[in-house]
Scaffold this active site. Structure first.
Site, PDB file in Angstrom:
ATOM      1  N   ASN A 124      42.728  65.231  -8.965  1.00  0.00           N
ATOM      2  CA  ASN A 124      43.747  66.109  -9.439  1.00  0.00           C
ATOM      3  C   ASN A 124      43.629  66.913 -10.902  1.00  0.00           C
ATOM      4  O   ASN A 124      43.794  68.101 -11.144  1.00  0.00           O
ATOM      5  CB  ASN A 124      45.201  65.351  -9.338  1.00  0.00           C
ATOM      6  CG  ASN A 124      45.697  65.294  -8.112  1.00  0.00           C
ATOM      7  OD1 ASN A 124      44.982  65.837  -7.000  1.00  0.00           O
ATOM      8  ND2 ASN A 124      46.529  64.314  -8.055  1.00  0.00           N
TER       9      ASN A 124
ATOM     10  N   TYR B 210      46.852  58.130   2.219  1.00  0.00           N
ATOM     11  CA  TYR B 210      47.965  58.150   1.836  1.00  0.00           C
ATOM     12  C   TYR B 210      49.393  58.886   2.224  1.00  0.00           C
ATOM     13  O   TYR B 210      48.732  60.188   2.655  1.00  0.00           O
ATOM     14  CB  TYR B 210      48.350  57.694   0.202  1.00  0.00           C
ATOM     15  CG  TYR B 210      48.533  58.877  -0.770  1.00  0.00           C
ATOM     16  CD1 TYR B 210      49.583  59.243  -1.099  1.00  0.00           C
ATOM     17  CD2 TYR B 210      47.292  59.294  -0.946  1.00  0.00           C
ATOM     18  CE1 TYR B 210      49.679  60.392  -2.074  1.00  0.00           C
ATOM     19  CE2 TYR B 210      47.268  60.556  -1.891  1.00  0.00           C
ATOM     20  CZ  TYR B 210      48.408  61.050  -2.542  1.00  0.00           C
ATOM     21  OH  TYR B 210      48.511  62.073  -3.427  1.00  0.00           O
TER      22      TYR B 210
ATOM     23  N   ASN C 106      48.180  55.037 -15.564  1.00  0.00           N
ATOM     24  CA  ASN C 106      48.584  55.113 -14.037  1.00  0.00           C
ATOM     25  C   ASN C 106      48.763  53.740 -13.392  1.00  0.00           C
ATOM     26  O   ASN C 106      48.212  53.472 -12.527  1.00  0.00           O
ATOM     27  CB  ASN C 106      47.502  55.834 -13.347  1.00  0.00           C
ATOM     28  CG  ASN C 106      47.778  57.110 -13.157  1.00  0.00           C
ATOM     29  OD1 ASN C 106      48.797  57.764 -13.401  1.00  0.00           O
ATOM     30  ND2 ASN C 106      46.569  58.062 -13.156  1.00  0.00           N
TER      31      ASN C 106
ATOM     32  N   ALA D 139      57.172  65.036 -24.682  1.00  0.00           N
ATOM     33  CA  ALA D 139      55.687  64.091 -24.813  1.00  0.00           C
ATOM     34  C   ALA D 139      55.675  64.184 -26.265  1.00  0.00           C
ATOM     35  O   ALA D 139      55.613  65.313 -27.034  1.00  0.00           O
ATOM     36  CB  ALA D 139      54.325  64.520 -23.940  1.00  0.00           C
TER      37      ALA D 139
ATOM     38  N   ALA E  76      52.788  65.187 -10.824  1.00  0.00           N
ATOM     39  CA  ALA E  76      52.963  65.708 -12.341  1.00  0.00           C
ATOM     40  C   ALA E  76      52.350  65.136 -13.251  1.00  0.00           C
ATOM     41  O   ALA E  76      51.990  65.994 -14.249  1.00  0.00           O
ATOM     42  CB  ALA E  76      54.386  65.820 -12.420  1.00  0.00           C
TER      43      ALA E  76
ATOM     44  N   ASP F 228      49.353  63.703 -13.457  1.00  0.00           N
ATOM     45  CA  ASP F 228      48.067  64.367 -13.386  1.00  0.00           C
ATOM     46  C   ASP F 228      47.948  66.016 -13.695  1.00  0.00           C
ATOM     47  O   ASP F 228      47.050  66.256 -14.426  1.00  0.00           O
ATOM     48  CB  ASP F 228      47.613  64.186 -11.926  1.00  0.00           C
ATOM     49  CG  ASP F 228      47.569  62.943 -11.376  1.00  0.00           C
ATOM     50  OD1 ASP F 228      47.585  62.077 -12.169  1.00  0.00           O
ATOM     51  OD2 ASP F 228      47.610  62.721 -10.005  1.00  0.00           O
TER      52      ASP F 228
END
Length: 300
Positions: free
Chosen positions: A39, A91, A163, A226, A250, A252
């Site tokens: 991604n 998935y 992650n 951020a 989001a 990624d």
């Protein structure tokens, strides 16, 4: 001039309802490529840089479909290994209920140190990896550690997205492993809430205190914004206000926007803004990605 990102990690076939309703109630579904690292590669390609993705896929219809979809998004998949004995992972996004994984025994879970030795860093400016690879198998964890070591030996900067995926490993197991990996990277991306779950850090400044030597530490705080830390300095950019359809992917997108900015030599603030812009677009779809011609493909 475009620069080159090498992204490494598992990509699975992703099934998602076309409309953001639970799987049990949905009538139509999308079948797409879904993987954190690929991604990121697709977002970087869309923003004008060369993006290469390496992993293992099953030598099956889903693997071939993933390769074709990533190629259409401007990602170079020529280095991918096709496994004749293991299947491509799958998935399912179940809006409102999380994600269902069908990845045990997947081709990517067989990644090992021999694969790491085969990775070429010729022409690569930045390696992007994530903590997901460390969680899918012990051999993949060894692969990840080795490929980071090799990148550093070749003078290639390393980007690491923490992650943490709770369905793959619990926080107590993941916390020390992910912290060790983060300390080996030049750029680290982590969610503030994710860091709190893993390491007990409450605020972004606490995360910086835990990782004081990382060259660029980006702490994401959801809809707030951020912060990026470099040395003793920090820069904050607020998130964009959007109507959220589905949140998976989001992070990624943010990473792809931010890293593309840094590859372009943009300022930290501009790179954060680029990350927020990509994340905002992804938040408004049920897929992990944004279908668009990449800038590199458009000028080829």
């Amino acid at each position: 001039m475009p620069r080159t990102l090498l992204a490494i990690g598992e990509t699975m076939a992703m099934v998602a309802p076309v409309v953001a309703v639970p799987v049990a109630d949905a009538g139509e579904f999308l079948l797409d490529a879904g993987g954190a690292e690929s991604n990121v590669a697709a977002h970087v390609a869309a923003l004008g840089h060369r993006a290469v993705w390496f992993s293992r896929l099953g030598a099956d219809a889903l693997g071939r479909r993933i390769a074709r979809q990533l190629t259409a998004r401007g990602v170079d998949v020529s280095r991918v290994v096709y496994d004749e004995t293991r299947r491509t992972g799958l998935y399912v996004k179940d809006p409102g209920n999380g994600v269902l994984y069908y990845r045990d025994g997947s081709a990517a879970s067989a990644l090992c140190e021999l694969d790491a030795e085969s990775v070429s860093f010729d022409g690569v400016d930045l390696l992007h990896v994530s903590g997901i690879t460390a969680a899918i198998s012990s051999s993949a964890a060894s692969f990840l550690a080795r490929v980071i070591d090799r990148a550093r030996a070749h003078g290639v900067r390393v980007s690491f997205d923490v992650n943490h995926r709770a369905p793959l490993w619990d926080a107590a197991t993941a916390a020390p492993a992910l912290l060790e990996l983060a300390r080996t990277a030049d750029i680290v991306l982590v969610g503030r809430d994710e860091a709190e779950t893993l390491w007990g850090t409450v605020a972004a400044d606490d995360v910086r205190a835990l990782l004081p030597d990382v060259d660029e530490l980006v702490v994401k705080d959801g809809s707030i914004g951020a912060t990026v830390y470099t040395g003793a300095d920090d820069v904050f950019e607020p998130a964009l206000v959007v109507e959220v359809v589905e949140a998976v992917g989001a992070g990624d997108a943010f990473a792809g926007g931010y890293l593309a900015g840094r590859l372009s030599g943009d300022s930290l603030a501009d790179s954060l803004r680029a990350g927020h812009a990509r994340a905002a677009r992804t938040l408004q779809t049920t897929t992990d990605s944004i279908d668009e011609p990449s800038a590199t493909a458009a000028t080829a």
